[in-house]
Design an enzyme around this catalytic site. Structure first.
Site, mmCIF file in Angstrom:
data_model
loop_
_atom_site.group_PDB
_atom_site.id
_atom_site.type_symbol
_atom_site.label_atom_id
_atom_site.label_comp_id
_atom_site.label_asym_id
_atom_site.label_seq_id
_atom_site.Cartn_x
_atom_site.Cartn_y
_atom_site.Cartn_z
ATOM 1 N N LYS A 45 0.711 -1.192 0.236
ATOM 2 C CA LYS A 45 -0.079 0.524 -0.209
ATOM 3 C C LYS A 45 1.071 1.224 0.283
ATOM 4 O O LYS A 45 0.647 1.572 -0.664
ATOM 5 C CB LYS A 45 -0.835 0.001 1.346
ATOM 6 N N ASP A 58 -10.415 3.908 4.528
ATOM 7 C CA ASP A 58 -10.475 2.669 4.637
ATOM 8 C C ASP A 58 -11.600 2.196 5.123
ATOM 9 O O ASP A 58 -11.914 0.581 5.191
ATOM 10 C CB ASP A 58 -9.336 1.381 5.152
ATOM 11 N N GLN A 84 -3.897 -1.703 10.081
ATOM 12 C CA GLN A 84 -3.201 -3.145 9.419
ATOM 13 C C GLN A 84 -4.117 -4.324 9.927
ATOM 14 O O GLN A 84 -3.455 -3.919 11.390
ATOM 15 C CB GLN A 84 -2.436 -3.085 8.644
#
Ligand code: NAP
Length: 281
Positions: free
Chosen positions: A54, A121, A98
């Site tokens: 990413k 996200d 994450q």
């Protein structure tokens, strides 16, 4: 039956990134560099690889990648404090924590600490609620990728029966509400669903988000259905039995090269969207 259209995620991702490149350039002319902060806790090698991918994707596009790596022993309170500092950092446009974090951490509490403006996200319950009401800014990236593929190939959703197999908070549920908001009639299935094969066989659009290799069978598919496989299992295997479903579908995503590459481009897009809002302040 004609051969199905293979929905090429790399092509969709390239298209998204080409448009973003122009937007990043325009932001830089205003002396704004979009910035995504990634937070990795612990030493899980797959998580480290995902975060690196990413970050690298950001840098390729001229988006700053602020990479924070916290030790495995980090407490929930320390992680929340780190997230709050990023919330207050006016140069950070998006925050990605994450998943998964080490088991002793309250992951939900950490996700909820991300401010809605920086939840690129789409992991907060606030963001999910806004999405369900139809005005969320940053949906979860994999559901957003599925919708982007449908839109890129101009595949209609209105009035279609979409059957989503899976109801996780990051995939099955949000993609179900996104399809509903685009006027599909949606059936969401899960591990307690009865007559799964019957339900899938009624679908014009099938979304596989199960986490089980080759789970969706060719015999379940209605002729001409559109199939989107979000699954990503060890050995690059999707949740759809590709060979068997290919012969029935009118359009289908491969694995790899389908939903996956578009997912990262959605994260980049949300970060740039957020940076543009900063530029307007
Ligand atoms: P998850 O949290 O494990 O959820 C799986 C869902 O499948 C659950 O809702 C579960 O039902 C349902 N399910 C399990 N067995 C079933 C069965 N026999 N019949 C019907 N439903 C069943 O997984 P996830 O995080 O949503 O991920 C799903 C897949 O997508 C995985 O392969 C993952 O690797 C992949 N993925 C891909 C991307 C990408 O960028 N391409 C991103 C995220 C995830 P219950 O709710 O009843 O348990």
């Amino acid at each position: 039956m004609n051969q199905p259209l293979v929905l090429d995620g790399l092509k969709v991702a390239d298209d998204v990134k080409a448009k973003l490149q122009v937007r990043v350039h325009n932001l830089k002319e205003k002396e704004i560099t979009p910035c995504l902060a990634t937070v990795l806790v612990g030493d899980d090698p797959s998580s480290a690889t995902y975060v690196k991918m990413k970050g690298n994707a950001c840098e390729k596009l001229g988006i700053q990648s602020k990479r924070i790596h916290l030790p495995s022993e980090t407490t929930t309170e320390e992680l929340i404090q780190c997230i709050q500092e990023l919330n207050s950092d006016s140069l950070v446009d998006g925050i990605l924590l994450q998943h998964p974090v080490p088991a002793h951490i309250d992951e939900r509490a950490a996700f909820e600490a991300i401010s809605i403006e920086k939840d690129v996200d789409g992991v907060t319950s606030f963001g999910y609620g806004q999405l369900a009401f139809g005005f969320g800014k940053y949906p979860c990236c994999t559901p957003a990728a599925i919708m982007a593929i449908l839109d890129y190939y101009d595949l209609p959703m209105e009035g279609k029966h979409a059957v989503v197999v899976g109801r996780s908070p990051i995939l099955g549920k949000p993609v179900s509400v996104m399809l509903l908001n685009r006027d599909a009639t949606v059936t969401t299935c899960h591990s307690k669903t009865q007559n799964l094969a019957d339900l899938v066989s009624q679908a014009d659009i099938v979304v596989a988000a199960v986490g089980k290799p080759n789970f969706i069978q060719g015999a379940w598919i209605k002729a001409g259905a559109v199939i989107l496989d979000a699954g990503y299992n060890p050995g690059n295997i999707g949740d759809v039995d590709y060979e068997a479903c290919y012969t029935k579908a009118s359009a289908i995503t491969p694995v790899p090269g389908g939903v996956g590459p578009v997912t990262i481009s959605m994260l980049l897009k949300h970060t740039v969207d957020s940076a543009e809002l900063r530029a307007k302040k």
